[in-house]
Design an enzyme around this catalytic site. Structure first.
Site, PDB file in Angstrom:
ATOM      1  N   ASN A   7       0.883  -1.159   0.000  1.00 19.41           N
ATOM      2  CA  ASN A   7       0.000   0.000   0.000  1.00 19.41           C
ATOM      3  C   ASN A   7       0.929   1.218   0.000  1.00 19.41           C
ATOM      4  OD1 ASN A   7      -1.803   2.042   0.446  1.00 19.41           O
ATOM      5  ND2 ASN A   7      -2.773   1.099   2.236  1.00 19.41           N
ATOM      6  N   ARG A  91      -2.748  -2.082  -3.297  1.00 21.00           N
ATOM      7  CA  ARG A  91      -3.997  -1.364  -3.040  1.00 21.00           C
ATOM      8  C   ARG A  91      -3.964  -0.087  -3.879  1.00 21.00           C
ATOM      9  NH1 ARG A  91      -5.240   3.133   1.217  1.00 21.00           N
ATOM     10  NH2 ARG A  91      -7.467   3.295   0.868  1.00 21.00           N
ATOM     11  N   HIS A 180     -13.421   2.440   0.374  1.00 17.68           N
ATOM     12  CA  HIS A 180     -13.422   1.338   1.353  1.00 17.68           C
ATOM     13  C   HIS A 180     -14.039   0.068   0.762  1.00 17.68           C
ATOM     14  CE1 HIS A 180     -13.658   4.506   4.812  1.00 17.68           C
ATOM     15  NE2 HIS A 180     -12.402   4.172   4.623  1.00 17.68           N
ATOM     16  N   ARG A 241     -12.958  14.733   8.980  1.00 14.17           N
ATOM     17  CA  ARG A 241     -13.703  15.143   7.777  1.00 14.17           C
ATOM     18  C   ARG A 241     -15.158  15.433   8.133  1.00 14.17           C
ATOM     19  NH1 ARG A 241     -12.048  10.075   4.185  1.00 14.17           N
ATOM     20  NH2 ARG A 241     -10.087   9.869   5.304  1.00 14.17           N
ATOM     21  N   GLU A 385      -8.457  -5.804   4.890  1.00 11.97           N
ATOM     22  CA  GLU A 385      -8.335  -5.412   3.490  1.00 11.97           C
ATOM     23  C   GLU A 385      -7.128  -6.079   2.831  1.00 11.97           C
ATOM     24  OE1 GLU A 385      -9.686  -0.953   3.245  1.00 11.97           O
ATOM     25  OE2 GLU A 385      -9.178  -1.464   5.306  1.00 11.97           O
TER      26      GLU A 385
END
Ligand code: ADP
Length: 401
Positions: A7, A91, A180, A241, A385
């Site tokens: 990643n 990823r 996601h 956020r 993941e």
């Protein structure tokens, strides 16, 4: 088959090595501060102590070389030599409308990922550096890319279009993509397995709530709507956020506060959410602790967080015209019994009955936290993941043989 999962960020590289014979993790680690003079590699081989090294790593090519050095180290390495790595999985945040599933990296695929730089300027260029770094260190090893957006490509245009001039979609691909995806896909499959029910028969809402947060409506295993939009800013209230706000606030605030586009972007992404409302933390653990000590701002941040999540769950249950399973995952979803309780208590009219004892248990395992009578099953499913990326990589590279 030994699979290396990467990643790549702009100045970091996270990695894991899987033995796919039994899906075990052989090693994992993180390279930080790539491009700076004192880069840090933190490496952990399974069964060995963690190793930490500070050295100069100026680019991703060198970072991947350092990772390979660590993996083949005589003392704590998990591989005898570099040739044991038979596949690399990456990823990739944005797959646009082109990538509806994981694919083998080819020149054409690289070109398409480059074309998507505009849509994910902070992420896709960094992922590409990771791919190029593997090209140069492991030139004969097949690579696979797994996209955060791909799972949501099953959404209908009713869900993915924004009610704004369609020329913006045609010219600039302005639409909902969702993120996601690997996590939502992973937990939905495991939830169905745990319940011993066919995924095809279930209406599910998966709540991936960590620092970033999104929830997805899944019918028969397919994403039909998701709360993140063209970017990961839309939807739920998150650590820093804002999630959904009235879009007219942006020009209004830019005018009143004389902010530039970058400043307002940074305000909404880095200085909003729980951090803004609590006044001092974006971390759910700290918010919960402060709230329990009577901090009113922390309480408000918590209440808003839960309220906004509940609204999404309600709207997705309506959009699917039903709900069989509610799944909690990621940092907050897996660990915060208080958040799960507050959410479930707010939607008892769906027929949700929380098993308080089961909810309070701390565990890293998949588990049901609703009572036997509950009409909607509520599950905590630890996400993974990397494992999903490893599985896709293994499958696609195996098909080449
Ligand atoms: P990321 O989106 O960066 O992958 P994570 O999924 O790791 O984030 O989630 C991080 C969030 O999980 C933080 O807000 C953190 O406070 C929260 N979290 C982790 N452990 C707990 C806990 N025991 N109780 C409440 N929140 C927790």
């Amino acid at each position: 088959m030994i699979v290396l999962i990467l990643n790549a960020g702009s100045s970091s590289l996270k990695y894991q090595v899987y033995n796919m014979t039994n899906e075990s993790v052989l090693a994992k680690g993180l390279v930080e501060r790539i491009g700076m003079d004192s880069s840090i590699v933190t490496h952990k081989s399974t069964g060995f102590e963690e190793v930490r090294e500070v050295s100069e790593i100026l680019d991703h090519v060198t970072a991947v070389r350092r990772v390979i050095d660590m993996l083949t180290n005589r003392e704590y390495g998990v591989l005898k030599n570099i040739n044991e790595i038979q596949a690399v999985g990456h990823r990739v945040v944005h797959g646009g409308e082109v990538f509806k599933e994981s694919v083998l990296v080819t020149d054409a695929v690289k070109l398409e990922i480059r074309k998507l730089f505009d849509l994910a300027p902070l992420h896709n260029p960094a992922h590409m550096m990771g791919i190029v770094a593997v090209d140069s260190n492991l030139p004969n090893v097949p690579q696979v890319v797994v996209f955060d957006t791909a799972f949501h490509q099953t959404m209908d245009n009713v869900a993915y279009l924004y009610p704004i001039p369609t020329v913006l979609y045609r010219r600039h691909k302005v639409r909902r993509y969702g993120f996601h995806g690997t996590s939502h896909a992973y937990v939905s499959v495991h939830a169905a397995e745990h319940l011993q029910k066919p995924l095809e028969d279930l209406k599910m809402i998966t709540c991936h709530i960590g620092n970033g947060a999104s929830c997805t409506a899944i019918v028969g295993g397919k994403s039909v709507d998701t709360s993140m939009g063209m970017t990961p800013l839309e939807g739920l209230m998150m650590g820093t956020r804002s999630g959904d706000i009235d879009p007219a606030i942006v020009p209004y605030v830019m005018n009143k506060e004389e902010l530039t586009m970058n400043e307002v972007n940074s305000m909404l992404n880095k200085h909003s959410g729980m951090l803004a409302i609590s006044g001092n933390s974006s971390d759910m653990r700290e918010i919960t602790e402060a709230m329990q000590e009577g901090d009113k701002n922390a309480q408000l941040a918590f209440d808003m967080y839960v309220y906004r999540l509940v609204k999404y769950i309600g709207s997705y249950a309506a959009a699917m015209n039903g709900l069989d399973v509610l799944v909690f995952t990621a940092g907050v979803g897996e660990n915060s019994a208080v958040v799960r309780k507050a959410v479930c208590e707010a939607i008892t009219f769906f027929g949700i009955e929380l098993d308080e004892q089961a909810n309070a248990v701390r565990s890293g395992d998949i588990r049901e936290i609703s009572t036997a009578n509950s009409k909607v099953k509520v599950l905590v499913v630890p996400t993974n993941e990397e494992l999903l990326i490893a599985r896709d990589t293994f499958r696609i590279v195996n098909e080449l043989k």
